[in-house]
Design a protein around this motif. Structure first.
Motif, PDB file in Angstrom:
ATOM      1  N   TRP A  23       0.830  -1.216   0.000  1.00  7.66           N
ATOM      2  CA  TRP A  23       0.000   0.000   0.000  1.00  7.66           C
ATOM      3  C   TRP A  23       0.856   1.255   0.000  1.00  7.66           C
ATOM      4  N   ASP A  24       2.048   1.207   0.649  1.00  2.00           N
ATOM      5  CA  ASP A  24       2.972   2.354   0.595  1.00  2.00           C
ATOM      6  C   ASP A  24       3.332   2.665  -0.858  1.00  2.00           C
ATOM      7  N   LEU A  25       3.673   1.618  -1.598  1.00  6.20           N
ATOM      8  CA  LEU A  25       4.078   1.813  -3.002  1.00  6.20           C
ATOM      9  C   LEU A  25       2.897   2.288  -3.839  1.00  6.20           C
ATOM     10  N   VAL A  26       1.731   1.727  -3.565  1.00  6.42           N
ATOM     11  CA  VAL A  26       0.517   2.125  -4.298  1.00  6.42           C
ATOM     12  C   VAL A  26       0.172   3.587  -3.997  1.00  6.42           C
ATOM     13  N   ALA A  27       0.199   3.949  -2.723  1.00  4.19           N
ATOM     14  CA  ALA A  27      -0.166   5.324  -2.324  1.00  4.19           C
ATOM     15  C   ALA A  27       0.793   6.326  -2.953  1.00  4.19           C
ATOM     16  N   ALA A  28       2.076   5.984  -3.006  1.00  5.62           N
ATOM     17  CA  ALA A  28       3.064   6.880  -3.617  1.00  5.62           C
ATOM     18  C   ALA A  28       2.745   7.075  -5.091  1.00  5.62           C
ATOM     19  N   ARG A  29       2.368   6.006  -5.767  1.00  4.80           N
ATOM     20  CA  ARG A  29       2.055   6.112  -7.205  1.00  4.80           C
ATOM     21  C   ARG A  29       0.763   6.892  -7.434  1.00  4.80           C
ATOM     22  N   LEU A  30      -0.234   6.673  -6.601  1.00  5.87           N
ATOM     23  CA  LEU A  30      -1.496   7.415  -6.752  1.00  5.87           C
ATOM     24  C   LEU A  30      -1.244   8.899  -6.525  1.00  5.87           C
ATOM     25  N   GLY A  31      -0.431   9.206  -5.516  1.00  5.36           N
ATOM     26  CA  GLY A  31      -0.108  10.595  -5.205  1.00  5.36           C
ATOM     27  C   GLY A  31       0.672  11.250  -6.321  1.00  5.36           C
ATOM     28  N   ALA A  32       1.661  10.520  -6.863  1.00  5.62           N
ATOM     29  CA  ALA A  32       2.503  11.064  -7.936  1.00  5.62           C
ATOM     30  C   ALA A  32       1.666  11.366  -9.172  1.00  5.62           C
ATOM     31  N   ALA A  33       0.705  10.490  -9.467  1.00  7.77           N
ATOM     32  CA  ALA A  33      -0.149  10.691 -10.640  1.00  7.77           C
ATOM     33  C   ALA A  33      -0.979  11.959 -10.477  1.00  7.77           C
ATOM     34  N   GLU A  34      -1.404  12.198  -9.242  1.00 10.92           N
ATOM     35  CA  GLU A  34      -2.254  13.348  -8.971  1.00 10.92           C
ATOM     36  C   GLU A  34      -1.477  14.661  -9.046  1.00 10.92           C
ATOM     37  N   HIS A  35      -0.239  14.621  -8.520  1.00 11.36           N
ATOM     38  CA  HIS A  35       0.533  15.868  -8.415  1.00 11.36           C
ATOM     39  C   HIS A  35       1.469  16.065  -9.602  1.00 11.36           C
ATOM     40  N   GLY A  36       1.656  15.012 -10.400  1.00 11.55           N
ATOM     41  CA  GLY A  36       2.581  15.153 -11.512  1.00 11.55           C
ATOM     42  C   GLY A  36       1.822  15.576 -12.734  1.00 11.55           C
TER      43      GLY A  36
END
Ligand code: C5P
Length: 226
Positions: free
Chosen positions: A213-226
């Motif tokens: 979930w750490d890796l998933v959350a980082a990717r979801l966040g990056a998609a949103e802010h990138g």
């Protein structure tokens, strides 16, 4: 962790192992306990996600606050997964899906007869649900995560499988010699389609779940802010 970093997210997790019936009382199955998938569902809910748990033949209590959809066969799991994925941000396929199912289903119990050798069991391939969900993303940016149990050449086989399946992350477990099946602990390497590689120390299945979930959350966040 009390961090609600999956709040507002809908995650779908499959758990357990499919059973492929031969007749009304017999099936081809596997030894998946469902513990890893249930740990993924429990930890995602604790991090604030709305969770749909596709549960294939698991003897565990339903995690609190999680929507459980029970399935038996690979075809049922596929139908439930496609339906649930339609509104999911993340799909994690932790279930052990039978690669093959008996070609024929006998509507009445198969009998043994004196002096007659048993007929061989003919098999057909089941659909690869993970590959299908990866290829046809129900939503742009949807993350798809697979699991793989390997007995040897863990990294090389894992990389090849990640590419073949087309998922974003592949959690590769080393199995065999009493590792993983039915145990409460797990050890894994998480491979990313972006070339990343994260080793997870041996530990409780909840810890591996949180690392995923750490890796998933980082990717979801990056998609949103990138
Ligand atoms: O190919 P293999 O069975 O090793 O791949 C394991 C991964 O693929 C798991 O995530 C499993 O849930 C998924 N899978 C699937 N449909 C299949 C076979 C495996 O979704 N028919």
């Amino acid at each position: 962790t009390a961090v609600a970093d999956l709040a507002g997210r809908h995650v779908v997790v499959s758990a357990g192992g499919t059973r492929e019936p031969l007749d009304p009382v017999r099936y081809l199955g596997n030894r998946s306990s469902g513990k890893q998938g249930y740990a993924l569902a429990t930890t995602a809910a604790a991090r604030g996600a709305r969770v749909t748990l596709l549960s294939a033949n698991v003897e565990l209590p339903a995690p609190a606050g999680v929507d459980v959809v029970k399935v038996t066969t690979a075809l049922e799991l596929r139908e439930a997964a496609v339906k649930a994925a339609a509104e999911a941000d993340v799909v994690v396929m932790a279930a052990a899906v039978a690669d093959f199912r008996p070609t024929d289903y006998a509507a009445v119990k198969i009998k043994k007869r004196d002096g007659v050798e048993p007929a061989p069991i003919a098999l057909v391939r089941n659909p690869d649900i993970l590959a299908e969900l990866s290829e046809h993303r129900a939503r742009p940016g949807q993350l798809v995560v697979g699991f793989a149990a390997e007995t040897d050449q863990v990294l090389a086989n894992g990389r090849a499988k990640l590419a073949r399946k087309g998922c974003d992350l592949l959690v590769v477990n080393e199995v065999g010699d009493g590792k993983a099946f039915g145990l409460d602990t797990n050890e894994a390497v998480v491979l990313g389609a972006d070339g990343s590689e994260r080793a997870i120390a041996p530990g409780p299945k909840e810890d591996l779940a949180d690392a995923v979930w750490d890796l998933v959350a980082a990717r979801l966040g990056a998609a949103e802010h990138g």
